[in-house]
Design an enzyme around this catalytic site. Sequence first.
Site, mmCIF file in Angstrom:
data_model
loop_
_atom_site.group_PDB
_atom_site.id
_atom_site.type_symbol
_atom_site.label_atom_id
_atom_site.label_comp_id
_atom_site.label_asym_id
_atom_site.label_seq_id
_atom_site.Cartn_x
_atom_site.Cartn_y
_atom_site.Cartn_z
ATOM 1 N N SER A 1 7.327 -5.324 6.917
ATOM 2 C CA SER A 1 6.950 -6.219 8.013
ATOM 3 C C SER A 1 7.660 -7.568 7.993
ATOM 4 O O SER A 1 7.032 -8.631 7.859
ATOM 5 C CB SER A 1 5.438 -6.364 8.042
ATOM 6 O OG SER A 1 4.888 -5.073 8.186
ATOM 7 N N ASP B 1 4.758 -3.292 10.648
ATOM 8 C CA ASP B 1 3.326 -3.036 10.827
ATOM 9 C C ASP B 1 2.909 -2.955 12.300
ATOM 10 O O ASP B 1 2.018 -2.188 12.655
ATOM 11 C CB ASP B 1 2.485 -4.073 10.073
ATOM 12 C CG ASP B 1 2.929 -5.503 10.318
ATOM 13 O OD1 ASP B 1 3.840 -5.737 11.142
ATOM 14 O OD2 ASP B 1 2.365 -6.405 9.673
ATOM 15 N N ARG C 1 0.820 -1.205 0.000
ATOM 16 C CA ARG C 1 0.000 0.000 0.000
ATOM 17 C C ARG C 1 0.853 1.254 0.000
ATOM 18 O O ARG C 1 1.893 1.307 0.650
ATOM 19 C CB ARG C 1 -0.865 -0.004 1.259
ATOM 20 C CG ARG C 1 -2.131 0.763 1.125
ATOM 21 C CD ARG C 1 -3.261 0.053 1.841
ATOM 22 N NE ARG C 1 -2.735 -0.778 2.894
ATOM 23 C CZ ARG C 1 -3.119 -0.651 4.158
ATOM 24 N NH1 ARG C 1 -3.991 0.245 4.498
ATOM 25 N NH2 ARG C 1 -2.617 -1.457 5.067
HETATM 26 P P1 ADP Z 1 -0.791 -8.318 5.491
HETATM 27 O O1 ADP Z 1 -0.629 -9.198 6.670
HETATM 28 O O2 ADP Z 1 -0.324 -8.916 4.232
HETATM 29 O O3 ADP Z 1 -0.315 -6.931 5.723
HETATM 30 P P2 ADP Z 1 -3.617 -8.083 6.083
HETATM 31 O O4 ADP Z 1 -3.395 -7.510 7.404
HETATM 32 O O5 ADP Z 1 -4.663 -7.447 5.233
HETATM 33 O O6 ADP Z 1 -2.342 -8.169 5.181
HETATM 34 O O7 ADP Z 1 -4.004 -9.598 6.310
HETATM 35 C C1 ADP Z 1 -4.261 -10.419 5.237
HETATM 36 C C2 ADP Z 1 -4.560 -11.775 5.807
HETATM 37 O O8 ADP Z 1 -5.751 -11.713 6.575
HETATM 38 C C3 ADP Z 1 -4.796 -12.800 4.741
HETATM 39 O O9 ADP Z 1 -3.600 -13.482 4.449
HETATM 40 C C4 ADP Z 1 -5.815 -13.722 5.373
HETATM 41 O O10 ADP Z 1 -5.165 -14.788 6.002
HETATM 42 C C5 ADP Z 1 -6.486 -12.903 6.435
HETATM 43 N N1 ADP Z 1 -7.840 -12.587 5.997
HETATM 44 C C6 ADP Z 1 -8.217 -11.726 5.050
HETATM 45 N N2 ADP Z 1 -9.558 -11.732 4.893
HETATM 46 C C7 ADP Z 1 -10.034 -12.634 5.770
HETATM 47 C C8 ADP Z 1 -11.331 -13.129 6.088
HETATM 48 N N3 ADP Z 1 -12.425 -12.705 5.471
HETATM 49 N N4 ADP Z 1 -11.421 -14.050 7.050
HETATM 50 C C9 ADP Z 1 -10.323 -14.496 7.668
HETATM 51 N N5 ADP Z 1 -9.091 -14.095 7.409
HETATM 52 C C10 ADP Z 1 -8.941 -13.170 6.472
HETATM 53 MG MG MG Z 2 -0.445 -5.318 6.886
#
Ligand code: ADP
Ligand code: MG
Length: 461
Positions: A147, A200, A78
């Site tokens: 992260s 993060d 992002r």
């Molecule tokens: P990142 O960790 O890559 O920064 P996020 O904080 O957005 O990204 O987390 C993404 C993760 O959250 C995905 O890999 C998935 O495991 C989990 N996730 C996303 N949507 C859902 C959902 N509807 N239900 C459960 N887990 C979810």
């Molecule tokens: Mg994140």
Amino acid sequence: ADAVAMAEQVVADLRDRCETPPSLLREVASEMAREMGAGLEKEGGSRVKMLLSYVDKLPTGREEGLFYGLDLGGTNFRVLRVQLGGNEKHVINRESREVGIPPHLMSGSSAELFGFIASELAKFVADEEKCTAVSNAKKRELGFTFSFPVKQRSVASGTLVKWTKAFSIDDVVGEDVVAELQKAMEKQGLDMHVAALINDAVGTLAGARYYDKDVVAGVIFGTGTNAAYVEKANAIPKWEGELPRSGDMVINMEWGNFCSSHLPITEYDEELDKDSLNPGEQIYEKLTSGMYLGEIVRRVLLKLSAHSSVFGNIDHTKLKTHFLLRTPHISAMHHDETPDLKIVAEKLEENLEITGTSLQARKLVVEICDIVARRAARLAAAGLAGILMKLGRDCGVEMQRSVIAIDGGLFEHYTKFRKCLEITLGELLDDEAGKSVAVKHADDGSGIGAALIAASQSQYS
Ligand code: ADP
Ligand code: MG
């Protein structure tokens, strides 16, 4: 009937192995607190690295100006821009753009990954509205949320210790990721100053602290998991050099690497770990984060199908494919409230080619999701209790308010995970602490947190 009995046995065994009674969780919490101390004591003192972030002042709300943030997590990437208006006005304007990380870049070369990031950033900067443009005298300033575990020597530099989650790019390990980014930005002709390198968890802490002085920790349950909190600089024996004027230091725990003999580990977890990109590492993360929960359930379903005929005579090709069942899928199945578990049937069919399931089989699937997600949420709560214990905020009288800010897709979207985490934390605290401790969802903390830390570290402030 025998088929069902066998399947029920597999689930019953799983349930037993995944039990997390409060006594076990208290052991996990104490051990987390102990490991935190050991990690602060000396370099390499614990699996929990307790890395210095070099963030010694968190945003106060008085920051002003235009700042950029860049957030490289596990799945998405992002870019964001905020206009900060100081005390009264806070965030005047904020724009962001999210881009998926092309999977091939996760195991390519450093130049490819950082080239991609810099080019996306350049596009975003190019649409900067002329009216909000920074004055010519000032370089644009950027906070970079990266992260993965980084060894820092200053707030704006750090070398990658190792990759986690689905990343594996050998030529970045040991390199300064800010220098890599800076190099790629120059190639794009982007004139920007990286004012802060954080992750993060630190970003979530900063973003939440901007609005609420009582925030003591930032925690992520997303693709992976991590936590950061504010420690007294004089309580960090391994600290060398001058103590910061504020007397505080944000510690990036890297708690995903926590491990303890008290963790309820099953055969499925052992095999998942063995087959992973980082065997033996990130054990707590493999039990509690979004990248892995779906995969654990897939492994249980495969066993279920191999040892019984609950799913009938199905082709196992899909069911044998690692990571084909994702956490959002198990979340959808777990929250299925249709009387005949229609959503479970759909997800099994769409993702694993398991068709024509009986209601009884679908009920077992929901139970498996429940066991795996519940264990994750309860262990997550134990981690939080560990931090509170370390801070002396888990028990006592007339306690100060303590807020833990949590972000990440798992916490945000998986309602049953989140509810269970919150309830379990309550179970682990005494009555007084229960009243003074709050968990809150910090929406997009990590992106905005980087920009806020860049602002508070700004060379112009
Ligand atoms: P990142 O960790 O890559 O920064 P996020 O904080 O957005 O990204 O987390 C993404 C993760 O959250 C995905 O890999 C998935 O495991 C989990 N996730 C996303 N949507 C859902 C959902 N509807 N239900 C459960 N887990 C979810
Ligand atoms: Mg994140």
